[in-house]
Design a protein around this motif. Structure first.
Motif, PDB file in Angstrom:
ATOM      1  N   VAL A   1       0.832  -1.203   0.000  1.00 34.52           N
ATOM      2  CA  VAL A   1       0.000   0.000   0.000  1.00 34.52           C
ATOM      3  C   VAL A   1       0.869   1.256   0.000  1.00 34.52           C
ATOM      4  CG1 VAL A   1      -1.687   1.349   1.308  1.00 34.52           C
ATOM      5  CG2 VAL A   1      -1.958  -1.125   1.103  1.00 34.52           C
ATOM      6  N   ARG A   2       1.911   1.241   0.828  1.00 34.39           N
ATOM      7  CA  ARG A   2       2.806   2.401   0.898  1.00 34.39           C
ATOM      8  C   ARG A   2       3.505   2.628  -0.439  1.00 34.39           C
ATOM      9  NH1 ARG A   2       4.341   4.859   5.395  1.00 34.39           N
ATOM     10  NH2 ARG A   2       3.738   3.045   6.645  1.00 34.39           N
ATOM     11  N   LEU A   3       3.926   1.542  -1.119  1.00 35.44           N
ATOM     12  CA  LEU A   3       4.593   1.653  -2.409  1.00 35.44           C
ATOM     13  C   LEU A   3       3.660   2.283  -3.446  1.00 35.44           C
ATOM     14  CD1 LEU A   3       6.933   1.067  -4.363  1.00 35.44           C
ATOM     15  CD2 LEU A   3       5.970  -1.232  -4.693  1.00 35.44           C
ATOM     16  N   PHE A   4       2.400   1.811  -3.498  1.00 31.75           N
ATOM     17  CA  PHE A   4       1.432   2.362  -4.448  1.00 31.75           C
ATOM     18  C   PHE A   4       1.122   3.826  -4.147  1.00 31.75           C
ATOM     19  CE2 PHE A   4       0.356  -2.086  -5.551  1.00 31.75           C
ATOM     20  CZ  PHE A   4       0.327  -1.961  -6.932  1.00 31.75           C
ATOM     21  N   LYS A   5       1.086   4.172  -2.881  1.00 35.23           N
ATOM     22  CA  LYS A   5       0.819   5.563  -2.508  1.00 35.23           C
ATOM     23  C   LYS A   5       1.980   6.460  -2.942  1.00 35.23           C
ATOM     24  CE  LYS A   5      -1.094   6.489   1.519  1.00 35.23           C
ATOM     25  NZ  LYS A   5      -2.460   6.972   1.222  1.00 35.23           N
ATOM     26  N   ILE A   6       3.213   5.960  -2.824  1.00 34.12           N
ATOM     27  CA  ILE A   6       4.382   6.732  -3.261  1.00 34.12           C
ATOM     28  C   ILE A   6       4.357   6.921  -4.781  1.00 34.12           C
ATOM     29  CG2 ILE A   6       6.898   6.688  -3.495  1.00 34.12           C
ATOM     30  CD1 ILE A   6       7.008   5.285  -0.770  1.00 34.12           C
ATOM     31  N   ILE A   7       4.062   5.833  -5.505  1.00 28.06           N
ATOM     32  CA  ILE A   7       3.976   5.914  -6.970  1.00 28.06           C
ATOM     33  C   ILE A   7       2.898   6.906  -7.386  1.00 28.06           C
ATOM     34  CG2 ILE A   7       3.394   4.636  -9.069  1.00 28.06           C
ATOM     35  CD1 ILE A   7       4.623   2.149  -7.759  1.00 28.06           C
ATOM     36  N   ALA A   8       1.742   6.842  -6.734  1.00 28.81           N
ATOM     37  CA  ALA A   8       0.638   7.749  -7.053  1.00 28.81           C
ATOM     38  C   ALA A   8       1.017   9.196  -6.787  1.00 28.81           C
ATOM     39  CB  ALA A   8      -0.602   7.370  -6.239  1.00 28.81           C
ATOM     40  N   THR A   9       1.706   9.435  -5.670  1.00 25.70           N
ATOM     41  CA  THR A   9       2.109  10.804  -5.322  1.00 25.70           C
ATOM     42  C   THR A   9       3.114  11.356  -6.326  1.00 25.70           C
ATOM     43  OG1 THR A   9       1.741  10.369  -2.963  1.00 25.70           O
ATOM     44  CG2 THR A   9       3.145  12.243  -3.532  1.00 25.70           C
ATOM     45  N   VAL A  10       4.091  10.548  -6.717  1.00 26.73           N
ATOM     46  CA  VAL A  10       5.102  10.975  -7.681  1.00 26.73           C
ATOM     47  C   VAL A  10       4.442  11.284  -9.024  1.00 26.73           C
ATOM     48  CG1 VAL A  10       7.118  10.247  -9.015  1.00 26.73           C
ATOM     49  CG2 VAL A  10       7.000   9.750  -6.569  1.00 26.73           C
ATOM     50  N   TYR A  11       3.534  10.412  -9.446  1.00 23.48           N
ATOM     51  CA  TYR A  11       2.827  10.613 -10.721  1.00 23.48           C
ATOM     52  C   TYR A  11       2.039  11.921 -10.718  1.00 23.48           C
ATOM     53  CZ  TYR A  11      -1.352  10.251 -13.640  1.00 23.48           C
ATOM     54  OH  TYR A  11      -2.389  10.526 -14.484  1.00 23.48           O
ATOM     55  N   VAL A  12       1.281  12.156  -9.653  1.00 25.49           N
ATOM     56  CA  VAL A  12       0.460  13.371  -9.570  1.00 25.49           C
ATOM     57  C   VAL A  12       1.334  14.618  -9.564  1.00 25.49           C
ATOM     58  CG1 VAL A  12      -1.096  14.695  -8.081  1.00 25.49           C
ATOM     59  CG2 VAL A  12      -1.496  12.249  -8.449  1.00 25.49           C
ATOM     60  N   GLU A  13       2.387  14.615  -8.762  1.00 25.06           N
ATOM     61  CA  GLU A  13       3.255  15.791  -8.685  1.00 25.06           C
ATOM     62  C   GLU A  13       3.970  16.043 -10.004  1.00 25.06           C
ATOM     63  OE1 GLU A  13       3.480  17.964  -6.290  1.00 25.06           O
ATOM     64  OE2 GLU A  13       2.023  16.882  -5.079  1.00 25.06           O
ATOM     65  N   LEU A  14       4.355  14.970 -10.687  1.00 20.28           N
ATOM     66  CA  LEU A  14       5.076  15.097 -11.957  1.00 20.28           C
ATOM     67  C   LEU A  14       4.209  15.740 -13.033  1.00 20.28           C
ATOM     68  CD1 LEU A  14       7.636  14.456 -13.617  1.00 20.28           C
ATOM     69  CD2 LEU A  14       6.627  12.227 -14.134  1.00 20.28           C
ATOM     70  N   PHE A  15       2.981  15.271 -13.175  1.00 24.42           N
ATOM     71  CA  PHE A  15       2.130  15.772 -14.253  1.00 24.42           C
ATOM     72  C   PHE A  15       1.407  17.056 -13.888  1.00 24.42           C
ATOM     73  CE2 PHE A  15       2.902  11.620 -15.989  1.00 24.42           C
ATOM     74  CZ  PHE A  15       2.822  11.813 -17.350  1.00 24.42           C
ATOM     75  N   ARG A  16       1.248  17.338 -12.616  1.00 27.60           N
ATOM     76  CA  ARG A  16       0.667  18.621 -12.225  1.00 27.60           C
ATOM     77  C   ARG A  16       1.711  19.730 -12.213  1.00 27.60           C
ATOM     78  NH1 ARG A  16      -4.108  19.128  -9.100  1.00 27.60           N
ATOM     79  NH2 ARG A  16      -3.004  20.552  -7.703  1.00 27.60           N
ATOM     80  N   GLY A  17       2.975  19.337 -12.147  1.00 31.28           N
ATOM     81  CA  GLY A  17       4.045  20.322 -12.033  1.00 31.28           C
ATOM     82  C   GLY A  17       4.788  20.626 -13.312  1.00 31.28           C
ATOM     83  N   THR A  18       4.337  20.039 -14.440  1.00 35.42           N
ATOM     84  CA  THR A  18       4.982  20.300 -15.731  1.00 35.42           C
ATOM     85  C   THR A  18       3.941  20.686 -16.766  1.00 35.42           C
ATOM     86  OG1 THR A  18       4.863  17.926 -16.281  1.00 35.42           O
ATOM     87  CG2 THR A  18       6.919  18.735 -15.298  1.00 35.42           C
ATOM     88  N   PRO A  19       4.296  21.526 -17.747  1.00 36.53           N
ATOM     89  CA  PRO A  19       3.329  21.950 -18.776  1.00 36.53           C
ATOM     90  C   PRO A  19       2.954  20.790 -19.696  1.00 36.53           C
ATOM     91  CG  PRO A  19       5.240  23.413 -18.683  1.00 36.53           C
ATOM     92  CD  PRO A  19       5.588  22.216 -17.884  1.00 36.53           C
ATOM     93  N   MET A  20       1.724  20.813 -20.161  1.00 33.75           N
ATOM     94  CA  MET A  20       1.233  19.759 -21.041  1.00 33.75           C
ATOM     95  C   MET A  20       2.003  19.711 -22.347  1.00 33.75           C
ATOM     96  SD  MET A  20      -2.718  19.034 -22.140  1.00 33.75           S
ATOM     97  CE  MET A  20      -3.168  17.649 -23.189  1.00 33.75           C
TER      98      MET A  20
END
Length: 251
Positions: free
Chosen positions: A68-87
């Protein structure tokens, strides 16, 4: 013989009429990319949002807590990566990155993939906020009745959260409808690229862009009204009476 337009208004009409096939094709492709990418992004966003909201219980075994912790880390990295860079940057990286990796992906598929991933990242935060907007007692009540956390989430929490996030889903789709214009950098022949092609023939870019501005405006207006009707339908009737009030009035 067609007379040459003499002012901007005539040029707008001339270009819209002469290159109507290009604009229709561009509108259709814009809708395909926006609708497909957004719907798939909604599904991805729900999955990621649920993962982010998943709780790690002390009574769970160490393997389950680790997964669960691993999936939460992956989800957090994914969200921050795509919310923090231009489309537009994401489009370039996904398209050329996949091609350099040996995957021959066409520009339309890459555009849908970018829209999907971008939408999923933003919807994940919306879903997480929607879940947290539901009173904690709803979850506790479901668990007290013997429902599993997963069953409680899908049968009690998510249906209520869905109603709360419909307006944001509508905003996300309308944003994607307009943001498809950046996909011209990877060769997606959506509205913006078609307008650029039409305007280049007579060097009348302003008039060509005015045509697609009107098309975007009409599309956004129509879809915003559709979503407003859906939201109104889901809100239900306004003249209902709570059971408690009914009991008090009948006593």
């Amino acid at each position: 013989m067609t007379e040459t337009p003499t002012n901007s208004f005539e040029w707008v009409w001339f270009i819209a009429k002469k290159y109507s096939d290009l604009f229709i094709r561009g509108t259709w492709l814009t809708l395909v990319v926006a609708v497909t990418g957004t719907l798939a992004g909604f599904i991805l966003g729900y999955i990621v949002g649920i993962v982010q909201d998943t709780r790690i219980n002390k009574e769970d075994n160490i393997i389950k807590r680790g997964i669960v912790r691993l999936f939460k880390i992956i989800a957090t990295v994914y969200v921050e990566l795509f919310r923090g860079t231009p489309m537009i940057v994401q489009a370039m990286i996904v398209f050329y990155g996949l091609r350099q990796s040996g995957l021959e992906i066409d520009s339309i598929s890459a555009g849908i993939l970018v829209t999907l991933l971008n939408t999923g990242a933003y919807m994940a935060e919306t879903v997480r906020a929607g879940i947290k907007s539901i009173d904690i007692g709803q979850r506790e009540g479901a668990l007290a009745l013997g429902m599993s956390p997963i069953a409680a989430m899908f049968h009690i929490i998510l249906p209520q959260a869905f109603k709360n996030i419909v307006p944001e889903m509508a905003n996300t789709f309308l944003t994607n409808l307009k943001m498809t214009s950046v996909l011209n950098v990877i060769g997606v022949q959506e509205l913006f690229l078609q307008a650029k092609t039409a305007g280049g023939t007579y060097y009348k870019y302003l008039e060509s862009y005015l045509v697609i501005a009107l098309i975007y405006l009409v599309l956004c207006f129509v879809f915003s009204r559709i979503f407003a009707l859906i939201e109104k339908k889901m809100a239900g009737q306004k003249d209902y009476v709570l059971a408690v009030e009914y009991m008090e009035n009948t006593q």
